[in-house]
Scaffold this active site. Structure first.
Site, PDB file in Angstrom:
ATOM      1  N   LEU A 118       0.814  -1.212   0.000  1.00 24.43           N
ATOM      2  CA  LEU A 118       0.000   0.000   0.000  1.00 24.43           C
ATOM      3  C   LEU A 118       0.847   1.261   0.000  1.00 24.43           C
ATOM      4  O   LEU A 118       1.850   1.350   0.698  1.00 24.43           O
ATOM      5  CB  LEU A 118      -0.923   0.011   1.228  1.00 24.43           C
ATOM      6  CG  LEU A 118      -1.890  -1.159   1.342  1.00 24.43           C
ATOM      7  CD1 LEU A 118      -2.662  -1.077   2.648  1.00 24.43           C
ATOM      8  CD2 LEU A 118      -2.845  -1.213   0.159  1.00 24.43           C
ATOM      9  N   SER A 277      34.257  18.600 -19.728  1.00 25.47           N
ATOM     10  CA  SER A 277      33.658  19.925 -19.923  1.00 25.47           C
ATOM     11  C   SER A 277      33.760  20.775 -18.663  1.00 25.47           C
ATOM     12  O   SER A 277      34.007  21.976 -18.734  1.00 25.47           O
ATOM     13  CB  SER A 277      32.170  19.783 -20.275  1.00 25.47           C
ATOM     14  OG  SER A 277      32.019  19.227 -21.555  1.00 25.47           O
ATOM     15  N   GLU A 298      22.243  12.663 -12.444  1.00 23.23           N
ATOM     16  CA  GLU A 298      22.572  13.805 -11.594  1.00 23.23           C
ATOM     17  C   GLU A 298      21.889  13.754 -10.240  1.00 23.23           C
ATOM     18  O   GLU A 298      22.441  14.228  -9.244  1.00 23.23           O
ATOM     19  CB  GLU A 298      22.233  15.119 -12.308  1.00 23.23           C
ATOM     20  CG  GLU A 298      23.117  15.433 -13.514  1.00 23.23           C
ATOM     21  CD  GLU A 298      22.689  14.724 -14.795  1.00 23.23           C
ATOM     22  OE1 GLU A 298      21.641  14.038 -14.795  1.00 23.23           O
ATOM     23  OE2 GLU A 298      23.404  14.854 -15.810  1.00 23.23           O
ATOM     24  N   HIS A 348      29.254  25.902 -17.688  1.00 20.54           N
ATOM     25  CA  HIS A 348      28.414  26.217 -18.849  1.00 20.54           C
ATOM     26  C   HIS A 348      27.206  27.072 -18.488  1.00 20.54           C
ATOM     27  O   HIS A 348      26.075  26.768 -18.861  1.00 20.54           O
ATOM     28  CB  HIS A 348      27.968  24.931 -19.549  1.00 20.54           C
ATOM     29  CG  HIS A 348      29.101  24.233 -20.224  1.00 20.54           C
ATOM     30  ND1 HIS A 348      30.151  23.709 -19.509  1.00 20.54           N
ATOM     31  CD2 HIS A 348      29.375  24.019 -21.532  1.00 20.54           C
ATOM     32  CE1 HIS A 348      31.012  23.183 -20.365  1.00 20.54           C
ATOM     33  NE2 HIS A 348      30.578  23.357 -21.588  1.00 20.54           N
TER      34      HIS A 348
HETATM   35  C1  LIG Z   1      20.973  15.551 -18.129  1.00 18.63           C
HETATM   36  C2  LIG Z   1      22.226  15.677 -18.931  1.00 18.63           C
HETATM   37  N1  LIG Z   1      23.399  15.394 -18.361  1.00 18.63           N
HETATM   38  C3  LIG Z   1      24.557  15.547 -19.049  1.00 18.63           C
HETATM   39  C4  LIG Z   1      24.545  16.001 -20.347  1.00 18.63           C
HETATM   40  C5  LIG Z   1      25.855  16.264 -21.107  1.00 18.63           C
HETATM   41  N2  LIG Z   1      26.018  15.251 -22.162  1.00 18.63           N
HETATM   42  C6  LIG Z   1      25.654  15.501 -23.437  1.00 18.63           C
HETATM   43  S1  LIG Z   1      25.880  14.170 -24.459  1.00 18.63           S
HETATM   44  C7  LIG Z   1      26.460  13.229 -23.192  1.00 18.63           C
HETATM   45  C8  LIG Z   1      26.826  11.801 -23.447  1.00 18.63           C
HETATM   46  C9  LIG Z   1      25.597  11.047 -23.929  1.00 18.63           C
HETATM   47  O1  LIG Z   1      25.913   9.716 -24.228  1.00 18.63           O
HETATM   48  P1  LIG Z   1      24.878   8.810 -25.037  1.00 18.63           P
HETATM   49  O2  LIG Z   1      23.530   8.899 -24.390  1.00 18.63           O
HETATM   50  O3  LIG Z   1      25.474   7.473 -25.150  1.00 18.63           O
HETATM   51  O4  LIG Z   1      24.771   9.522 -26.432  1.00 18.63           O
HETATM   52  P2  LIG Z   1      25.588   9.165 -27.775  1.00 18.63           P
HETATM   53  O5  LIG Z   1      26.832   8.491 -27.405  1.00 18.63           O
HETATM   54  O6  LIG Z   1      24.681   8.285 -28.568  1.00 18.63           O
HETATM   55  O7  LIG Z   1      25.760  10.499 -28.418  1.00 18.63           O
HETATM   56  C10 LIG Z   1      26.505  13.983 -21.995  1.00 18.63           C
HETATM   57  C11 LIG Z   1      27.002  13.512 -20.706  1.00 18.63           C
HETATM   58  C12 LIG Z   1      23.275  16.270 -20.909  1.00 18.63           C
HETATM   59  N3  LIG Z   1      23.145  16.749 -22.156  1.00 18.63           N
HETATM   60  N4  LIG Z   1      22.143  16.083 -20.198  1.00 18.63           N
HETATM   61  C1  LIG Z   2      35.374  14.679 -24.171  1.00 19.09           C
HETATM   62  O1  LIG Z   2      36.093  13.521 -24.471  1.00 19.09           O
HETATM   63  C2  LIG Z   2      35.516  12.756 -25.519  1.00 19.09           C
HETATM   64  C3  LIG Z   2      36.290  11.434 -25.600  1.00 19.09           C
HETATM   65  O2  LIG Z   2      37.665  11.684 -25.706  1.00 19.09           O
HETATM   66  C4  LIG Z   2      35.538  13.546 -26.822  1.00 19.09           C
HETATM   67  O3  LIG Z   2      34.956  12.793 -27.853  1.00 19.09           O
HETATM   68  C5  LIG Z   2      34.730  14.820 -26.583  1.00 19.09           C
HETATM   69  O4  LIG Z   2      34.775  15.635 -27.725  1.00 19.09           O
HETATM   70  C6  LIG Z   2      35.272  15.592 -25.387  1.00 19.09           C
HETATM   71  N1  LIG Z   2      34.390  16.680 -25.104  1.00 19.09           N
HETATM   72  C7  LIG Z   2      34.809  17.917 -24.900  1.00 19.09           C
HETATM   73  C8  LIG Z   2      33.770  18.924 -24.565  1.00 19.09           C
HETATM   74  O5  LIG Z   2      35.980  18.228 -24.991  1.00 19.09           O
END
Ligand SMILES: Cc1ncc(C[n+]2csc(CCOP(=O)(O)OP(=O)(O)O)c2C)c(N)n1
Ligand SMILES: *[C@@H]1O[C@H](CO)[C@@H](O)[C@H](O)[C@H]1NC(C)=O
Ligand SMILES: *[C@@H]1O[C@H](CO)[C@@H](O)[C@H](O)[C@H]1NC(C)=O
Length: 559
Positions: A118, A277, A298, A348
């Site tokens: 419940l 980043s 997060e 950012h």
């Molecule tokens: C909530 C959130 N956390 C972190 C990010 C930053 N971020 C952008 S792309 C990414 C990696 C995503 O990986 P995946 O889901 O495997 O995508 P793909 O490799 O297919 O591009 C991260 C951490 C985000 N955009 N949103």
């Molecule tokens: C972070 O590292 C990944 C893997 O080396 C690379 O592909 C990506 O461009 C990097 N991102 C940034 C914001 O530098």
């Protein structure tokens, strides 16, 4: 009356709690916060022990922080027990924590799922289907065992088993068991029993206690957790930037954290797959054993941070893009209630990130963190002040937020400049200034550029860097603005609501003859080049210079 109500509430998980506290857990009852003690988290409501709960779904994440700390940082034998309700298993944050615990093989962590069928207003979606819970837990990499949650023998047995994985005890229970009128019935959640019913139940309970004259003592813990002192976490040397250097504050954050970690072994860093980043990767490169990758979860990262900081075991810094803390806002709010000491870095911020677009821009984060009573909000504008912000955050109680930017900007401070929480800096002044401009991060640099432009028109402005947005240095702002006849312009890379401008407005609310003109981002932005976006949203040097001219011409007209 109130003590009998408490007894009845506890009664709902009576057997599970009794077994934990009198059979399975090792602790010193006279010293509940002893670092050697096993930890207990009552995730299913009520304030208890190390972390406040009550907002459901957060206990297991905090438990992961304690278990990770026990296994990898303290390298001690204490264990962590977390009691969850079945209603809260609908929260996604529970499953973020489940995934985390198995990935990091937290074999010192036990989750007890009280499956009483419940919730508050309705039965839970899976009701008493304990085998479905078991399959879910197993799919997440946990060892999962179903028990009768009312059987002391079964609970004791399963809690005594050796473990190589995080363990989920799926305890099938009847809500309100032992109270015939309430047993397994909707409509009793969170309600005290009427007096006559409560008295009957207490009598029944007491009769059972009297019939048992055996005394139970908890086993003492192993004393294998070393004492930690988190006082005076200092940088051994001043920042080493040179005038003319250019650096993004996000990078300065990573460098500062790596440096702080070099001299303080209890500094740990968490990130959610954004380390290259936010630049927390500079910390990871230097201190790989004190970096925890929390992946893209997060909410769990913030709960982890809270758990790692419990009992003053670690100085915790968790970073991601500023905007992604918004999805963990409930965890941040609860961190304040738990009186947690955690440090968060949000990179950012604002439209100045440029091409990545609006989904990545932190434009509400100042509002969000300013609203938290225990928060200190740092918004450093160059490498020197960023390093100082990191050091100050490590020594400031409560929740600290450091807002960092992507663009590279000049170093404006001397390396031996002294910084304090709540102390603003006047970065530009003459003895005949007409307007006071308050900016932070990229907009502070835009304000300095505007000051140069206006000088050619013989208009002098005063420029203030608040350094901390909360607490805000009211005195420095008021004293300087008074010298510019109460004329203030604020400029920020944030939405209007809840940001720097509103903070300055509330600082001068009681002053007569003051006017505050605010520049901020007024619409949902788009992708573009950073400088282009600053111009479009009216927070660049030209917009500031224009606002100064306007303020001066309107006050000339008013005469
Ligand atoms: C909530 C959130 N956390 C972190 C990010 C930053 N971020 C952008 S792309 C990414 C990696 C995503 O990986 P995946 O889901 O495997 O995508 P793909 O490799 O297919 O591009 C991260 C951490 C985000 N955009 N949103
Ligand atoms: C972070 O590292 C990944 C893997 O080396 C690379 O592909 C990506 O461009 C990097 N991102 C940034 C914001 O530098
Ligand atoms: C403004 O005045 C009120 C009433 O005296 C006081 O309570 C409040 O703290 C003042 N606010 C500031 C920011 O000085």
């Amino acid at each position: 009356q109130s003590s009998s109500v408490n007894s009845i509430v506890i009664f709902f998980s009576f057997k599970i709690m009794s077994v934990l506290f009198f059979h399975s857990m090792k602790y010193r009852p006279e010293d509940p916060r002893n670092p050697n003690n096993d930890r207990f988290i009552l995730s299913k409501k009520q304030q208890f022990v190390d972390v406040a709960t009550g907002s459901l779904g957060q206990g297991l994440g905090a438990a992961c922080g304690m278990a990770y700390t026990g296994k990898y940082f303290d390298k001690a034998s204490y264990r962590v027990f977390c009691l969850l309700g079945d209603g809260e298993l609908s929260e996604g944050s529970v499953w973020e924590a489940m995934a985390f615990a198995s990935y990091y093989q937290l074999d010192n962590l036990v989750a007890i799922l009280d499956i009483n069928r419940l919730g508050q207003s309705d039965p839970t979606p899976l009701q008493h289907h304990v085998e479905k819970y078991q399959r879910r837990c197993e799919a997440f990499g946990w060892h999962a065992i179903i028990v009768d949650g009312h059987s002391v023998e079964e609970l004791c047995k399963v809690l005594s088993q050796p473990r190589h994985q995080p363990l989920a005890i799926i305890a099938k229970t009847i809500k309100g068991k032992g109270i015939p009128a309430a047993e397994d019935k909707m409509g009793w959640h969170g309600k005290p029993l009427p007096k006559d019913m409560a008295e009957g139940v207490i009598k029944e309970l007491q009769s059972r206690i009297i019939s048992c004259n055996k005394r139970l003592y908890p086993a003492p813990p192993n004393d294998d957790t070393s004492p930690v002192s988190l006082r005076n976490v200092r940088m051994p040397s001043a920042p080493s930037y040179k005038p003319g250097d250019k650096i993004a504050t996000r990078k300065a954050y990573g460098m500062a954290l790596a440096k702080l970690g070099r001299y303080n072994e209890h500094v740990v860093a968490l990130d959610g797959d954004t380390k290259n980043s936010t630049f927390s990767e500079l910390f990871k490169n230097e201190h790989p054993n004190r970096y925890v990758e929390c992946y893209i979860a997060e909410q769990n990262m913030v709960s982890m941070a809270i758990g790692c900081a419990v009992r003053d075991r670690n100085v915790v810094f968790a970073s991601t893009f500023a905007t992604f803390f918004s999805r963990a806002y409930d965890q941040l709010r609860m961190a304040a209630i738990s009186e947690s000491n955690i440090n968060l870095c949000g990179s950012h911020c604002g439209v100045s990130i440029g091409e990545d677009g609006p989904s990545q821009m932190g434009l509400e984060d100042l509002a969000m963190f300013r609203a938290i009573p225990t928060a200190t909000v740092f918004y450093p504008s160059d490498g020197v002040s960023t390093e100082k912000a990191v050091e100050l955050a490590a020594n400031t109680k409560g929740l600290c937020f450091i807002r960092t930017s992507r663009p590279e900007n000049n170093i404006i401070y001397n390396c031996n400049e002294d910084f304090h929480v709540g102390q603003a800096k006047v970065v530009y002044k003459t003895n005949d200034d007409h307007v006071t401009v308050v900016g932070a991060g990229v907009t502070l640099h835009e304000a300095l550029a505007a000051a140069d432009m206006l000088k050619k028109e013989r208009i002098n402005i005063r420029v203030i860097d608040p350094f901390t947005i909360k607490p805000l240095d009211h005195k420095t702002i008021i004293d300087n603005a008074r010298a510019t006849r109460g004329r203030i312009i604020t400029v920020e890379d944030h939405y209007y609501e809840g940001g720097l401008g509103e903070a300055v407005c509330s600082a001068v609310v009681n002053e007569t003859g003051f006017t505050v003109h605010r520049l901020a981002v007024s619409q949902v932005p788009r992708s573009g080049k950073p400088q282009e976006l600053l111009r479009i949203f009216g927070i660049d040097r030209d917009a500031i210079a224009q606002a100064v001219r306007k303020v001066l011409s309107s006050s000339a007209n008013a005469k």
